[in-house]
Design a protein around this motif. Structure first.
Motif, PDB file in Angstrom:
ATOM      1  N   PHE A 191     -14.824   9.495  -4.615  1.00  0.00           N
ATOM      2  CA  PHE A 191     -15.398  10.032  -3.382  1.00  0.00           C
ATOM      3  C   PHE A 191     -14.311  10.238  -2.330  1.00  0.00           C
ATOM      4  N   ILE A 192     -13.426   9.265  -2.190  1.00  0.00           N
ATOM      5  CA  ILE A 192     -12.358   9.367  -1.189  1.00  0.00           C
ATOM      6  C   ILE A 192     -11.401  10.499  -1.532  1.00  0.00           C
ATOM      7  N   TYR A 193     -11.012  10.599  -2.801  1.00  0.00           N
ATOM      8  CA  TYR A 193     -10.110  11.685  -3.206  1.00  0.00           C
ATOM      9  C   TYR A 193     -10.752  13.047  -2.978  1.00  0.00           C
ATOM     10  N   LEU A 194     -12.046  13.163  -3.306  1.00  0.00           N
ATOM     11  CA  LEU A 194     -12.744  14.435  -3.128  1.00  0.00           C
ATOM     12  C   LEU A 194     -12.810  14.810  -1.651  1.00  0.00           C
ATOM     13  N   HIS A 272      -2.607  10.465   4.486  1.00  0.00           N
ATOM     14  CA  HIS A 272      -1.838  10.235   3.267  1.00  0.00           C
ATOM     15  C   HIS A 272      -1.427   8.766   3.121  1.00  0.00           C
ATOM     16  N   VAL A 273      -1.205   8.086   4.233  1.00  0.00           N
ATOM     17  CA  VAL A 273      -0.910   6.653   4.160  1.00  0.00           C
ATOM     18  C   VAL A 273      -2.121   5.895   3.622  1.00  0.00           C
ATOM     19  N   CYS A 274      -3.315   6.291   4.071  1.00  0.00           N
ATOM     20  CA  CYS A 274      -4.537   5.650   3.574  1.00  0.00           C
ATOM     21  C   CYS A 274      -4.689   5.842   2.070  1.00  0.00           C
ATOM     22  N   VAL A 275      -4.430   7.053   1.590  1.00  0.00           N
ATOM     23  CA  VAL A 275      -4.544   7.322   0.159  1.00  0.00           C
ATOM     24  C   VAL A 275      -3.490   6.538  -0.615  1.00  0.00           C
ATOM     25  N   ALA A 276      -2.283   6.435  -0.047  1.00  0.00           N
ATOM     26  CA  ALA A 276      -1.216   5.677  -0.708  1.00  0.00           C
ATOM     27  C   ALA A 276      -1.603   4.207  -0.842  1.00  0.00           C
ATOM     28  N   SER A 282      -3.485  -2.084  -1.947  1.00  0.00           N
ATOM     29  CA  SER A 282      -2.960  -3.038  -0.977  1.00  0.00           C
ATOM     30  C   SER A 282      -3.934  -3.191   0.173  1.00  0.00           C
ATOM     31  N   SER A 283      -3.769  -4.283   0.924  1.00  0.00           N
ATOM     32  CA  SER A 283      -4.594  -4.487   2.111  1.00  0.00           C
ATOM     33  C   SER A 283      -4.161  -3.500   3.187  1.00  0.00           C
ATOM     34  N   TRP A 284      -5.149  -2.900   3.834  1.00  0.00           N
ATOM     35  CA  TRP A 284      -4.810  -1.819   4.772  1.00  0.00           C
ATOM     36  C   TRP A 284      -5.164  -2.163   6.209  1.00  0.00           C
ATOM     37  N   SER A 285      -5.546  -3.390   6.471  1.00  0.00           N
ATOM     38  CA  SER A 285      -6.038  -3.744   7.794  1.00  0.00           C
ATOM     39  C   SER A 285      -4.974  -4.374   8.684  1.00  0.00           C
TER      40      SER A 285
END
Length: 341
Positions: A191-194, A272-276, A282-285
């Motif tokens: 879903f995120i990639y789409l 793009h950082v979010c997708v990476a 990895s933790s993104w918060s």
């Protein structure tokens, strides 16, 4: 509950609100200013400005949802319905804003590229259908997780109800009928990639391509005007009017470039950082990612304001209205002063 984890979550939420609340308030007030300007001036009541009005409404809602979008990256203890609402609704508002932005750019693009057939556009002949196109698909796509395209049955990606060392918290989650709400539970990777590479990125590229094509057409028309001036003046030297046209075009290119750099580039980097981080699991918060998400979403929400505030037709009625209120307030204050004396 782990006090350190609770303090960490509260500090991250405080950081998000500290960044987004002033930005969200500014976006809402600026949109209201332009909306009042369009509503006040009856000469602006046409289909073109109705499309822009729809964009302003979507942008204002995006400003309302702005503090909640970075919160998606945090793991919170919420009920099932609250977790879905906290992710689906802000995502719908963001996508509706993006669809409205594409529609406004397309409508203005056709106006410049093919002005003779501009009035015959399907958007003008079927305005309600155009509104459905920019509001219904975002709602349907954003609602897919609520209709089963989610990862509720998958592994627990989060940390607030999974720790075997904190049985008290696990018991509280069960008693309160809450779940550890995470964007990974609501949105699957597909879903995120789409959304990112099938909807958001193509929309941004389409807007950039239309803007570049309009600038090329403007450049060609300006050269034709300069040639006509030289033919009338029968001279080979560039006139003052040509210099003014070149200067105006240069300012236009600089303004468009700065708008793209200031509004679109931060969001592209954030996306793009979010997708990476999604790929690397990895933790993104962290603080850096929270700041990046707030600035990225906020900068893109400024684009309609740049388009609206640059048009005096939109802002002049609102400024006149504000000036009337200011004059009335001054007169009332002066009368109160005279009465007190």
């Amino acid at each position: 509950m782990d006090p350190n984890g609770s303090r960490s979550l509260l500090s991250k939420e405080h950081l998000i609100y500290t960044i987004t609340v002033p930005l969200s308030t500014s976006i809402i007030l600026a949109n209201l200013l332009i909306i009042v300007g369009i509503a006040w001036n009856r000469q602006l009541h046409n289909t073109t400005n109705y499309f822009f009005l729809s964009l302003l409404v979507a942008d204002m809602f995006t400003g309302v949802a702005l503090p909640f979008i970075p919160l998606m990256g945090l793991n919170r203890d919420l009920s099932f319905s609250s977790c879905l609402l906290a992710h689906v609704f802000p995502n719908f508002l963001f996508l509706a804003f993006l669809f409205n932005l594409v529609m406004v750019h397309y409508e203005r693009f056709v106006c410049i590229v093919d002005p003779l057939h501009y009035s015959n556009l399907w958007m003008h002949r079927h305005f309600p259908l155009a509104l459905l196109v920019v509001w219904t698909p975002p709602l349907l796509f954003a609602s897919l997780p609520a209709f089963g395209w989610n990862d509720w049955a998958g592994p627990d990606w989060t940390h607030c109800c999974e720790s075997s060392q904190n049985l008290t918290l696990l018991s509280n989650c069960s008693v309160n009928r809450t779940i550890c709400c995470s964007y990974r539970r609501v949105f699957t990777d597909a879903f995120i990639y789409l959304e990112v590479y099938g909807i958001v990125l193509p929309a941004i590229l389409i807007i950039a391509a239309m803007t570049g094509h309009v600038l090329r057409i403007t450049r060609g028309q300006m050269k034709d005007i300069c040639r006509l001036h030289r033919a009338v003046d029968r001279g080979g030297q560039a006139s003052d009017q040509e210099h003014r046209l070149n200067l105006r075009y240069t300012r236009c290119v600089v303004a468009v470039s700065l708008t793209f750099l200031a509004c679109w580039v931060p969001y592209l980097i954030y996306m793009h950082v979010c997708v990476a981080f999604l790929i690397s699991d990895s933790s993104w918060s962290s603080t850096a990612h929270i700041v990046m998400s707030c600035i990225g979403i906020g900068s893109m929400a400024v684009v309609p304001l740049v388009l609206g505030l640059a048009n005096k037709q939109y802002t002049e009625p609102a400024f006149k209205l504000l000036q009337k209120f200011r004059d009335r307030w001054r007169r009332s204050a002066k009368r109160a002063e005279e009465v007190s004396l």
